[in-house]
Scaffold this active site. Structure first.
Site, PDB file in Angstrom:
ATOM      1  N   GLU A  23      -6.768   5.109   7.407  1.00  0.00           N
ATOM      2  CA  GLU A  23      -6.492   6.524   7.135  1.00  0.00           C
ATOM      3  C   GLU A  23      -7.689   7.180   6.444  1.00  0.00           C
ATOM      4  O   GLU A  23      -7.975   8.360   6.661  1.00  0.00           O
ATOM      5  CB  GLU A  23      -5.211   6.662   6.298  1.00  0.00           C
ATOM      6  N   GLU A  75      -5.842  -4.637  10.284  1.00  0.00           N
ATOM      7  CA  GLU A  75      -4.765  -3.688  10.596  1.00  0.00           C
ATOM      8  C   GLU A  75      -5.085  -2.952  11.892  1.00  0.00           C
ATOM      9  O   GLU A  75      -5.858  -1.996  11.887  1.00  0.00           O
ATOM     10  CB  GLU A  75      -4.623  -2.665   9.459  1.00  0.00           C
ATOM     11  N   ASN A  98       0.875  -1.166   0.000  1.00  0.00           N
ATOM     12  CA  ASN A  98       0.000   0.000   0.000  1.00  0.00           C
ATOM     13  C   ASN A  98       0.913   1.216   0.000  1.00  0.00           C
ATOM     14  O   ASN A  98       1.487   1.560   1.020  1.00  0.00           O
ATOM     15  CB  ASN A  98      -0.890  -0.031   1.255  1.00  0.00           C
ATOM     16  N   TRP A  99       1.045   1.816  -1.170  1.00  0.00           N
ATOM     17  CA  TRP A  99       2.007   2.917  -1.311  1.00  0.00           C
ATOM     18  C   TRP A  99       1.500   4.224  -0.707  1.00  0.00           C
ATOM     19  O   TRP A  99       2.257   5.173  -0.576  1.00  0.00           O
ATOM     20  CB  TRP A  99       2.344   3.123  -2.798  1.00  0.00           C
ATOM     21  N   LYS A 100       0.189   4.269  -0.407  1.00  0.00           N
ATOM     22  CA  LYS A 100      -0.402   5.492   0.163  1.00  0.00           C
ATOM     23  C   LYS A 100      -0.114   6.694  -0.758  1.00  0.00           C
ATOM     24  O   LYS A 100      -0.069   6.523  -1.971  1.00  0.00           O
ATOM     25  CB  LYS A 100       0.103   5.707   1.592  1.00  0.00           C
ATOM     26  N   GLY A 157       2.361   2.257  10.756  1.00  0.00           N
ATOM     27  CA  GLY A 157       3.368   3.312  10.622  1.00  0.00           C
ATOM     28  C   GLY A 157       4.053   3.677  11.927  1.00  0.00           C
ATOM     29  O   GLY A 157       4.782   4.654  12.006  1.00  0.00           O
ATOM     30  N   SER A 159       3.115  -2.172  10.352  1.00  0.00           N
ATOM     31  CA  SER A 159       4.562  -2.316  10.616  1.00  0.00           C
ATOM     32  C   SER A 159       5.089  -3.710  10.296  1.00  0.00           C
ATOM     33  O   SER A 159       5.982  -4.223  10.974  1.00  0.00           O
ATOM     34  CB  SER A 159       4.888  -1.933  12.063  1.00  0.00           C
ATOM     35  N   HIS A 190      -9.493   1.728   4.298  1.00  0.00           N
ATOM     36  CA  HIS A 190      -8.243   1.827   5.063  1.00  0.00           C
ATOM     37  C   HIS A 190      -8.449   2.774   6.251  1.00  0.00           C
ATOM     38  O   HIS A 190      -9.203   3.744   6.153  1.00  0.00           O
ATOM     39  CB  HIS A 190      -7.108   2.331   4.159  1.00  0.00           C
ATOM     40  N   GLY A 244       2.761  -1.127   4.263  1.00  0.00           N
ATOM     41  CA  GLY A 244       2.861   0.307   3.979  1.00  0.00           C
ATOM     42  C   GLY A 244       4.304   0.710   3.758  1.00  0.00           C
ATOM     43  O   GLY A 244       4.868   0.547   2.673  1.00  0.00           O
ATOM     44  N   GLY A 245       4.932   1.237   4.808  1.00  0.00           N
ATOM     45  CA  GLY A 245       6.292   1.778   4.731  1.00  0.00           C
ATOM     46  C   GLY A 245       7.287   0.869   4.017  1.00  0.00           C
ATOM     47  O   GLY A 245       8.046   1.326   3.147  1.00  0.00           O
TER      48      GLY A 245
HETATM   49  P1  PGA Z   1       2.684   0.218   7.651  1.00  0.00           P
HETATM   50  O1  PGA Z   1       1.251   0.508   6.970  1.00  0.00           O
HETATM   51  O2  PGA Z   1       3.176  -1.072   7.082  1.00  0.00           O
HETATM   52  O3  PGA Z   1       3.529   1.408   7.260  1.00  0.00           O
HETATM   53  O4  PGA Z   1       2.453   0.138   9.130  1.00  0.00           O
HETATM   54  C1  PGA Z   1       0.340  -0.517   6.715  1.00  0.00           C
HETATM   55  C2  PGA Z   1      -0.930   0.055   6.122  1.00  0.00           C
HETATM   56  O5  PGA Z   1      -1.343   1.146   6.542  1.00  0.00           O
HETATM   57  O6  PGA Z   1      -1.543  -0.550   5.231  1.00  0.00           O
END
Ligand code: PGA
Length: 250
Positions: free
Chosen positions: A96, A166, A9-11, A172, A212, A94, A233-234
């Site tokens: 966010e 999640e 997930n590149w956001k 994050g 994470s 998601h 994500g990251g």
């Molecule tokens: P993260 O994000 O791996 O940076 O914790 C995961 C996500 O929000 O899908």
């Protein structure tokens, strides 16, 4: 057996040019990947990413989809637009989106129905916040997200659905749920699905862990009975890290 699925997930990261560079770095590293590999990239990078992944096993995903076919919905993107750009998977709900953009279980449900109607494969995100966890509300929160988010969804639709669990406090932050904890909570989600949609659906449904997840913890998480993949994500923004997660078995 459920085939593991690792999705990036590149956001809101990577321009189209940057996306191509990252994909070109990633491609040779995931040539023999055993899990299904998906990258969910920003809308503006989709077309470039579609070309860049050609000839690889990497599949393309988007980060949201509108509930309507078309019309006056400024800032939204339709399923047809995504499909034309080569999209197969789409992240829905998601945390966010829920936290910053007013996404609710009801809007998640509407987007989910539209994705299924158009033949996109939804990755539906659920998870509790830190406060909810500390107040022992995790199960209650997940139950509402699942029952309302999947309202009126048919059992056969689950063939194309992936759920991502999640915990919001792990996204994050560098804090991961322990593998046992994540496995237990995902087991609870599976039991809810079983109760609502039947044993067959629950047995075949792929449920990812997200929050994470990185090369150092991927193997332990993926060894858990109930965990069928990760939403990353990251660590998805670095070709080496993402590939190491995809190739967790090697
Ligand atoms: P993260 O994000 O791996 O940076 O914790 C995961 C996500 O929000 O899908």
């Amino acid at each position: 057996m459920r085939k593991p699925i690792i999705a990036g997930n590149w956001k809101m990261n990577k321009t189209a040019a940057e996306a191509v560079a990252l994909i070109n770095e990633l491609k040779p590293l995931v040539l023999k990947s055993k899990p299904e590999v998906v990258i969910c990239v920003p809308y503006t990078a989709l077309w470039a990413a579609k070309d860049a992944i050609a000839g690889s096993k990497i599949k393309l995903g988007a980060e949201n989809v509108a509930w309507a076919d078309s019309g006056a919905f400024t800032g939204e993107i339709s399923a047809d637009m995504l499909i034309e750009a080569g999209v197969e998977f789409v992240i829905i709900g998601h945390s966010e989106r829920r936290q910053y953009f007013g996404e609710t279980d009801e809007s998640v449900n509407m987007r989910l129905k539209q994705a299924l109607k158009k033949g996109l494969k939804p990755i539906v995100c659920v998870g509790e916040t830190l406060t909810e966890r500390e107040k022992n509300k995790t199960k209650r929160v997940l139950k509402k997200q699942i029952l309302d988010g999947f309202k009126d969804i048919a059992a056969e639709d689950f063939d194309n659905i992936v759920i991502a669990y999640e915990p919001v406090w792990a996204i994050g932050t560098g804090k991961t749920a322990t593998a046992e904890d994540a496995n237990k909570t995902i087991g609870y989600i599976r039991s809810l699905i079983k109760k609502t949609f039947g044993a067959e659906v629950a047995k075949n449904l792929r449920i990812q862990y997200g929050g994470s997840m990185k090369p150092s913890n991927a193997k332990e998480l993926m060894a858990m009975r109930n965990i069928d993949g990760g939403l990353i994500g990251g660590a998805a923004l670095k070709a080496g890290d993402f590939a190491a997660i995809v190739n967790y078995k090697d």
